[in-house]
Write an enzyme that holds these catalytic residues in place. Structure first.
Site, short mmCIF file in Angstrom:
data_model
loop_
_atom_site.label_atom_id
_atom_site.label_comp_id
_atom_site.label_asym_id
_atom_site.label_seq_id
_atom_site.Cartn_x
_atom_site.Cartn_y
_atom_site.Cartn_z
N CYS A 195 0.55 -1.38 -0.37
CA CYS A 195 0.15 0.13 0.44
C CYS A 195 0.29 1.15 -0.13
CB CYS A 195 -0.91 -0.40 1.04
SG CYS A 195 -1.81 -1.04 1.17
N CYS A 226 14.79 8.00 -7.41
CA CYS A 226 12.98 7.96 -7.35
C CYS A 226 12.54 8.07 -5.75
CB CYS A 226 12.35 6.70 -7.60
SG CYS A 226 13.59 5.29 -6.62
#
Length: 390
Positions: free
Chosen positions: A195, A349
């Protein structure tokens, strides 16, 4: 024990009033409410699923609730983990959960296990409880929970969530299927994003967790219709429920003992491969990146390989977005090549893993680059706290 001596269970005058809407239901009645009071339920996790199911189990009158969790409350939890509040950020989740449960129902006995569930402690933790509820979010713990429930013959009320979709069922109940009938083998590590990586609609765990609480209550009451043998699928975006039949697989392996579930799910090998990949790519710290950004002679191109929605949340100044999927599929490689035009490549990232993957792909196409260690998360924590952390 799912068949308690109900003659020994008494309700106080206040409990009659508290549970009156249960007691007047013929399907529950006084006997059913006594069963709930006599019941012992173990919840693994106090996150998105654990939050609603703990609240409703406590409100329903479960007499003893055990909670297993070793994490602390984080700001990012509060969007969906409704048992916790802002004042509990940085404090143990199990303490936060206990505090809220006792506000709802002071008649509950709360057992706290501030520990990581493992093959060494699972059987001892599970033994005192009638029903186990799996509110976890990773495959090793799901397999561990399943196998411990099978060995101890405990019903396992299962739920999982991702993005807009959830599923729920009851495993190992009255000869029904268990988790290994649904997933005989774990998926390759990294195949299913967490998640934290893929996101989750905040209300989704509330729906699935409440379904889990409902099933646990039905198991305790001895209801004829539970989700055993049925996998309930829910899509919140489409607001649709579907149902799949589950049956025990006669060829599934016999569970005789608990094993190393991290190893079973391939986690150590995946971590070693990730570490090897990151070591094969040159790295710079966010401090070194800051020094590079401050130079007047800018001989670099800073490429951000996160997804566009992540880029909207937070950026490092001057970074150009080229998402990793574009690089994997090919067009992004040529885009990076055109951006460089003789300059050196720096990639980042969120935390460094995806940019390392991107640089490996680019290296195979003759493009060398440097990875930013810790990604934009490290930048936010160590360089510029005004950059949102997500």
């Amino acid at each position: 024990m799912l068949n308690p001596n109900l003659e020994e269970i008494q309700l106080t005058k206040e409990e009659y009033e508290r549970y009156s809407r249960h007691i007047i239901l013929p399907e529950v009645g006084l006997e059913g409410q006594k069963r709930l009071k006599a019941a012992t339920v173990l919840c693994i996790g106090t996150g998105g699923l654990g939050s609603p199911l703990l609240l409703y189990l406590a409100a329903a009158g479960i007499g003893r609730i055990g909670i297993v969790d070793f994490d602390v409350v984080d700001h990012s939890n509060l969007q969906r983990q409704v048992i916790h509040g802002t004042s509990w950020v940085g404090k143990p989740k199990i303490e936060s959960a206990k505090n809220r449960i006792l506000e709802i129902n002071p008649y509950c006995q709360i057992d706290l296990y501030n520990t990581r569930l493992s093959s060494d402690n699972a059987l001892d933790i599970f033994k005192p409880y009638d029903v186990v509820i799996d509110g976890t979010d990773n495959f090793p713990t799901r397999y561990l929970t399943n196998d411990a429930c099978v060995l101890l013959d405990k019903p396992n009320v299962y739920g999982s969530i991702f993005r807009f979709e959830g599923q729920a069922t009851v495993f190992n109940y009255e000869g029904g299927p268990n988790y290994r009938d649904l997933y005989p083998e774990p998926p390759p590590p990294g195949m299913v994003p967490s998640c934290a990586e893929g996101g989750v609609l905040g209300v989704l765990p509330g729906i699935v967790g409440t379904i889990q609480a409902t099933e646990a209550i039905k198991v305790i009451l001895g209801a004829d219709t539970t989700l055993s043998g049925r996998l309930l699928l829910f899509n919140a975006l489409e607001m649709k429920f579907r149902e799949l039949k589950l049956r025990p697989n006669p060829e599934r392996p016999v569970i005789e003992k608990l094993i190393d579930y991290e190893q079973f799910c391939g986690i150590p090998e995946a971590n070693a491969a990730d570490e090897q990949q990151q070591q094969s790519v040159p790295e710079m710290t966010v401090q070194e990146l800051k020094a590079t950004l401050d130079q007047s002679n800018q001989d670099y191109v800073l490429v951000d390989v996160r997804n566009p929605n992540e880029y909207e949340i937070a950026q490092i100044p001057g970074a150009v977005l080229v998402p990793l999927p574009e690089i994997e599929q090919g067009p992004g490689v040529e885009k990076v090549r055109q951006l460089l035009n003789g300059h050196r490549l720096i990639a980042h990232c969120k935390m460094g893993r995806r940019s390392a993957q991107a640089l490996e792909i680019l290296k195979n196409h003759g493009i060398e680059g440097i990875n930013v260690k810790g990604g934009i998360t490290a930048w936010s924590r160590e360089i510029d706290s005004s950059v949102p952390e997500y």
